[in-house]
Design a protein around this motif. Sequence first.
Motif, mmCIF file in Angstrom:
data_model
loop_
_atom_site.group_PDB
_atom_site.id
_atom_site.type_symbol
_atom_site.label_atom_id
_atom_site.label_comp_id
_atom_site.label_asym_id
_atom_site.label_seq_id
_atom_site.Cartn_x
_atom_site.Cartn_y
_atom_site.Cartn_z
ATOM 1 N N LEU A 16 0.794 -1.164 0.235
ATOM 2 C CA LEU A 16 -0.154 0.218 -0.214
ATOM 3 C C LEU A 16 0.877 1.237 -0.048
ATOM 4 N N THR A 17 0.726 2.112 -0.933
ATOM 5 C CA THR A 17 1.464 3.184 -1.071
ATOM 6 C C THR A 17 0.810 4.120 -0.206
ATOM 7 N N HIS A 18 1.547 5.100 0.540
ATOM 8 C CA HIS A 18 0.817 6.212 1.147
ATOM 9 C C HIS A 18 0.578 7.441 0.234
ATOM 10 N N PRO A 19 -0.595 8.142 0.332
ATOM 11 C CA PRO A 19 -0.698 9.454 -0.505
ATOM 12 C C PRO A 19 0.329 10.497 -0.140
ATOM 13 N N ASP A 20 0.682 11.401 -1.110
ATOM 14 C CA ASP A 20 1.553 12.590 -1.036
ATOM 15 C C ASP A 20 1.076 13.803 -0.268
ATOM 16 N N TYR A 21 -0.157 13.746 0.007
ATOM 17 C CA TYR A 21 -0.821 14.877 0.741
ATOM 18 C C TYR A 21 -0.949 14.864 2.084
ATOM 19 N N ILE A 22 -0.158 13.875 2.892
ATOM 20 C CA ILE A 22 -0.355 13.969 4.344
ATOM 21 C C ILE A 22 0.702 14.748 4.737
ATOM 22 N N ASP A 23 1.444 15.196 4.075
ATOM 23 C CA ASP A 23 2.599 16.061 4.621
ATOM 24 C C ASP A 23 2.295 17.386 5.180
ATOM 25 N N GLY A 24 0.970 17.557 5.179
ATOM 26 C CA GLY A 24 0.357 18.804 6.018
ATOM 27 C C GLY A 24 0.538 20.153 5.159
ATOM 28 N N ASN A 25 0.719 20.094 3.850
ATOM 29 C CA ASN A 25 0.582 21.283 3.337
ATOM 30 C C ASN A 25 -0.635 21.990 3.004
ATOM 31 N N PRO A 26 -0.867 23.112 3.789
ATOM 32 C CA PRO A 26 -2.294 23.626 3.529
ATOM 33 C C PRO A 26 -2.740 24.032 2.148
ATOM 34 N N ASP A 27 -1.699 24.431 1.261
ATOM 35 C CA ASP A 27 -1.937 24.719 0.067
ATOM 36 C C ASP A 27 -2.688 23.695 -0.952
ATOM 37 N N LEU A 28 -2.443 22.528 -0.534
ATOM 38 C CA LEU A 28 -2.996 21.380 -1.089
ATOM 39 C C LEU A 28 -4.565 21.243 -1.052
ATOM 40 N N ILE A 29 -5.049 20.783 -2.175
ATOM 41 C CA ILE A 29 -6.777 20.710 -1.959
ATOM 42 C C ILE A 29 -6.657 18.869 -1.872
ATOM 43 N N LYS A 30 -7.152 18.507 -0.759
ATOM 44 C CA LYS A 30 -7.415 17.179 -0.457
ATOM 45 C C LYS A 30 -8.744 16.558 -1.417
ATOM 46 N N PRO A 31 -8.366 15.526 -1.882
ATOM 47 C CA PRO A 31 -9.405 14.885 -2.858
ATOM 48 C C PRO A 31 -10.726 14.421 -1.979
ATOM 49 N N LYS A 32 -11.788 14.602 -2.380
ATOM 50 C CA LYS A 32 -12.874 14.014 -1.728
ATOM 51 C C LYS A 32 -13.563 12.843 -2.701
ATOM 52 N N LYS A 33 -14.102 11.959 -1.801
ATOM 53 C CA LYS A 33 -14.607 10.726 -2.446
ATOM 54 C C LYS A 33 -16.203 11.267 -3.284
ATOM 55 N N LEU A 34 -15.970 10.891 -4.396
ATOM 56 C CA LEU A 34 -17.152 11.225 -5.323
ATOM 57 C C LEU A 34 -18.462 10.245 -4.825
ATOM 58 N N LEU A 35 -19.658 11.078 -4.988
ATOM 59 C CA LEU A 35 -20.845 10.529 -4.683
ATOM 60 C C LEU A 35 -21.543 9.886 -5.695
ATOM 61 N N ASN A 36 -21.907 8.581 -5.344
ATOM 62 C CA ASN A 36 -22.771 7.748 -6.466
ATOM 63 C C ASN A 36 -24.082 8.495 -6.835
ATOM 64 N N PRO A 37 -24.367 8.676 -8.069
ATOM 65 C CA PRO A 37 -25.427 9.464 -8.143
ATOM 66 C C PRO A 37 -26.751 8.528 -8.008
ATOM 67 N N VAL A 38 -26.525 7.290 -8.277
ATOM 68 C CA VAL A 38 -27.539 6.254 -7.757
ATOM 69 C C VAL A 38 -28.174 6.493 -6.470
ATOM 70 N N LYS A 39 -27.087 6.164 -5.656
ATOM 71 C CA LYS A 39 -27.374 6.316 -3.940
ATOM 72 C C LYS A 39 -27.891 7.603 -3.536
#
Length: 143
Positions: A16-39
Amino acid sequence: MYTEIQRERPDGRNILTHPDYIDGNPDLIKPKKLLNPVKASKSHQELHRELLMNHKRGLGVESKPELQRVLEHRRRDLLIKQKKEEEEAKKLQSPFEKELLKRHQRLDQLEKEQEKQEDHAPEFIKVKENLRRTSTVTGDEKA
């Protein structure tokens, strides 16, 4: 134990690779989980809620909602009532009406038989009949 083996390899690298955005850089936008349109749809949520309630009550998935059952019952009653009315109408026919129906059916059969015979007739006879009709029509017009 298998999960531990799967997570760590003997060479020290993790699967398992660790994501690059954990370093705490406030300038980065963290990805959000996409909503399932059916649900996310209202109809899916209502259906899911109804299934959960039926499951809690102990009703099977095959059982229909009360409204649907009532509507089907009404449709069935209406069909039965219409069939009964048709049967009563047939019973209430007078003998005169029955005879008229028989004669009408006989006339229809005779017309069908004549059409079949005309279809089987040779073409020169058909043409001759048409010529006679046109000659009589023109003769009547002259008079």
